[in-house]
Design an enzyme around this catalytic site. Structure first.
Site, mmCIF file in Angstrom:
data_model
loop_
_atom_site.group_PDB
_atom_site.id
_atom_site.type_symbol
_atom_site.label_atom_id
_atom_site.label_comp_id
_atom_site.label_asym_id
_atom_site.label_seq_id
_atom_site.Cartn_x
_atom_site.Cartn_y
_atom_site.Cartn_z
ATOM 1 N N CYS A 116 0.825 -1.214 0.000
ATOM 2 C CA CYS A 116 0.000 0.000 0.000
ATOM 3 C C CYS A 116 0.861 1.268 0.000
ATOM 4 O O CYS A 116 0.342 2.358 -0.196
ATOM 5 C CB CYS A 116 -0.937 0.027 1.205
ATOM 6 S SG CYS A 116 -2.056 -1.370 1.241
ATOM 7 N N HIS A 256 -2.740 7.144 4.015
ATOM 8 C CA HIS A 256 -3.260 5.921 3.401
ATOM 9 C C HIS A 256 -4.597 5.606 4.059
ATOM 10 O O HIS A 256 -4.718 5.617 5.284
ATOM 11 C CB HIS A 256 -2.254 4.782 3.611
ATOM 12 C CG HIS A 256 -2.774 3.441 3.218
ATOM 13 N ND1 HIS A 256 -3.486 3.235 2.052
ATOM 14 C CD2 HIS A 256 -2.707 2.236 3.832
ATOM 15 C CE1 HIS A 256 -3.825 1.959 1.981
ATOM 16 N NE2 HIS A 256 -3.370 1.333 3.043
ATOM 17 N N ASN A 286 -10.141 0.259 1.803
ATOM 18 C CA ASN A 286 -8.701 0.334 1.571
ATOM 19 C C ASN A 286 -8.414 -0.125 0.134
ATOM 20 O O ASN A 286 -8.562 -1.302 -0.192
ATOM 21 C CB ASN A 286 -8.000 -0.580 2.588
ATOM 22 C CG ASN A 286 -6.491 -0.604 2.418
ATOM 23 O OD1 ASN A 286 -5.958 -0.147 1.421
ATOM 24 N ND2 ASN A 286 -5.807 -1.154 3.400
HETATM 25 O O1 UT7 Z 1 -3.042 -1.327 4.012
HETATM 26 C C1 UT7 Z 1 -2.627 -2.005 5.142
HETATM 27 C C2 UT7 Z 1 -3.607 -3.125 5.365
HETATM 28 N N1 UT7 Z 1 -4.070 -3.414 6.643
HETATM 29 C C3 UT7 Z 1 -4.603 -2.610 7.597
HETATM 30 O O2 UT7 Z 1 -4.547 -1.444 7.575
HETATM 31 C C4 UT7 Z 1 -5.276 -3.315 8.727
HETATM 32 C C5 UT7 Z 1 -4.883 -2.800 10.080
HETATM 33 N N2 UT7 Z 1 -5.718 -3.401 11.095
HETATM 34 C C6 UT7 Z 1 -6.980 -3.021 11.334
HETATM 35 O O3 UT7 Z 1 -7.489 -2.113 10.708
HETATM 36 C C7 UT7 Z 1 -7.741 -3.699 12.449
HETATM 37 O O4 UT7 Z 1 -6.843 -4.503 13.194
HETATM 38 C C8 UT7 Z 1 -8.918 -4.565 11.944
HETATM 39 C C9 UT7 Z 1 -10.013 -3.665 11.406
HETATM 40 C C10 UT7 Z 1 -8.460 -5.535 10.871
HETATM 41 C C11 UT7 Z 1 -9.502 -5.372 13.106
HETATM 42 O O5 UT7 Z 1 -9.967 -4.511 14.118
HETATM 43 P P1 UT7 Z 1 -9.680 -4.828 15.653
HETATM 44 O O6 UT7 Z 1 -10.368 -3.820 16.439
HETATM 45 O O7 UT7 Z 1 -8.200 -4.959 15.789
HETATM 46 O O8 UT7 Z 1 -10.434 -6.204 15.837
HETATM 47 P P2 UT7 Z 1 -9.823 -7.618 16.233
HETATM 48 O O9 UT7 Z 1 -9.040 -8.176 15.108
HETATM 49 O O10 UT7 Z 1 -9.143 -7.494 17.574
HETATM 50 O O11 UT7 Z 1 -11.142 -8.458 16.394
HETATM 51 C C12 UT7 Z 1 -12.089 -8.205 17.441
HETATM 52 C C13 UT7 Z 1 -13.226 -9.187 17.287
HETATM 53 C C14 UT7 Z 1 -12.772 -10.622 17.151
HETATM 54 O O12 UT7 Z 1 -13.697 -11.443 17.846
HETATM 55 P P3 UT7 Z 1 -13.327 -12.071 19.283
HETATM 56 O O13 UT7 Z 1 -12.113 -12.911 19.000
HETATM 57 O O14 UT7 Z 1 -13.023 -10.883 20.134
HETATM 58 O O15 UT7 Z 1 -14.539 -12.830 19.622
HETATM 59 C C15 UT7 Z 1 -12.900 -10.909 15.671
HETATM 60 O O16 UT7 Z 1 -13.118 -12.271 15.392
HETATM 61 O O17 UT7 Z 1 -13.978 -8.894 16.102
HETATM 62 C C16 UT7 Z 1 -14.113 -10.092 15.328
HETATM 63 N N3 UT7 Z 1 -14.165 -9.713 13.917
HETATM 64 C C17 UT7 Z 1 -15.307 -9.378 13.316
HETATM 65 N N4 UT7 Z 1 -16.581 -9.310 13.747
HETATM 66 C C18 UT7 Z 1 -17.521 -8.903 12.870
HETATM 67 C C19 UT7 Z 1 -13.154 -9.622 13.041
HETATM 68 N N5 UT7 Z 1 -13.618 -9.225 11.847
HETATM 69 C C20 UT7 Z 1 -14.957 -9.073 11.994
HETATM 70 C C21 UT7 Z 1 -15.980 -8.671 11.114
HETATM 71 N N6 UT7 Z 1 -17.238 -8.602 11.595
HETATM 72 N N7 UT7 Z 1 -15.766 -8.340 9.830
#
Ligand code: UT7
Length: 329
Positions: A116, A256, A286
């Protein structure tokens, strides 16, 4: 070749996104997710998805034509084309060569892969080429169709990405304008955090790799989040220092567009007021290498970037990589 360094910068911007819009409500029908989760965790409301017949070079050509029009530059003037992408039409030849042919340009062409951060890398390279006198007109395109490489069964990633392309025309500009400072970097120790495991020389594609879904993008979102928040502020500060400017002197901050929470944290770290931060992740998700040039083009169209504005672009992504540029418009 002219040995004198000259100022180089952006003479025109343009972008293209596919027509089809995929909303969070649509995604609710596809995976176990909710509008509420996606908006609160990412800020994304909808994203554009390429038609099955569209390729990355198609998106590039549309964005490039818009940028050339805006720069009042004819295709005959283009001497070099750089396409930043992680989703080329083919592993090779380079997508930039397909774009060169489609535009009818007589130009050198190569692709650049820095995740990215690809657009910021390509923009810096183009400005250096023009500054050095090697080329007078360079077309820089950031384009990706991430919808082709995300796993549509993986709710952790499929809700985050969208498709699009943004382009700029880089030319000599008046002294004191153009690229004033930059910071590019990489940290391959984070290579596993965001990658496609199979399909390259390490793990060539086989029936097994397909069965194990190793041809899809996979990401450790939490680790990438932590990295992004830290590096965006640090990198932008380094680029500003090189330009001899402070964050207070920035008119428009173009990060970004990955996640509103990352953008907020980075702006806070840099102490840039929210009113100067450009955000469109809500409408596009993104779009990888396309995200910064699409944002630049929209900011320019909305009058947020004008003659004399100081603009800071900051990207981060797979590699891991990061890149910042300070531009005087
Ligand atoms: O260009 C570079 C590319 N990447 C990025 O910029 C990504 C950077 N990271 C992020 O933006 C964030 O880490 C995410 C948006 C990917 C995730 O957000 P988070 O607040 O860090 O959530 P998490 O991964 O800690 O997940 C929290 C919960 C989990 O459930 P449990 O384990 O707490 O029960 C996930 O399984 O949310 C769950 N979860 C979802 N729930 C509903 C993960 N994805 C989803 C979803 N819908 N789409």
């Amino acid at each position: 070749m002219n040995q004198q360094l000259r100022a180089a910068g952006i003479a025109g911007v343009g972008y293209y996104v596919p027509e089809r819009i995929l909303t969070n409500r649509d995604l609710e029908q596809m995976v176990d997710t909710s509008e509420e989760w996606i908006v609160s965790r990412t800020g994304i409301r909808e994203r554009h998805i390429a038609d099955p017949k569209q390729t990355t070079s198609d998106l590039c050509v549309n964005a490039a034509r818009a940028a050339l029009r805006h720069a009042r530059t004819s295709v005959e003037e283009v001497q070099l084309i750089i396409v930043a992408t992680v989703t080329p039409d083919f592993p090779f030849p380079a997508t930039s060569c397909l774009v060169q042919e489609r535009l009818g340009a007589r130009a050198a062409a190569f692709d650049l892969e820095a995740g990215c951060s690809g657009f910021t890398y390509a923009l810096v390279m183009a400005c250096q080429c023009v500054s050095a006198g090697a080329f007078d007109t360079v077309l820089v395109i950031g384009a990706d169709i991430l919808s082709r490489i995300v796993n549509w069964k993986d709710r952790r990633t499929c809700v985050l990405f969208g498709d699009g392309a943004g382009a700029v025309v880089v030319k000599p500009v008046a002294q004191g304008k153009g690229l004033l400072g930059f910071d590019l970097g990489s940290d391959g120790s984070g290579a596993d955090l965001l990658k496609i495991q199979a399909g390259g020389s390490h793990t060539p594609a086989t029936f097994e790799t397909i069965e194990e879904e190793q041809h899809f993008l996979c990401m450790n979102g939490n680790e990438v989040f932590r990295f992004a928040v830290k590096i965006m502020g640090e990198s932008a500060e380094r680029a500003l220092r090189q330009a001899g400017l402070t964050p207070q002197e920035v008119d428009c901050f173009i990060p970004h567009q990955a996640n509103t929470r990352i953008i907020e944290a980075a702006a806070k770290r840099l102490n840039v007021p929210w009113t100067k931060v450009f955000v469109n992740v809500d409408r596009y998700g993104n779009t990888s290498a396309a995200s910064i040039p699409i944002a630049l083009a929209e900011a320019q169209q909305q009058g947020l970037v004008q003659d004399g504005s100081t603009v800071v672009c900051v990207g981060f992504g797979a590699g891991l990589t990061w890149g910042s540029c300070v531009l005087r418009w």
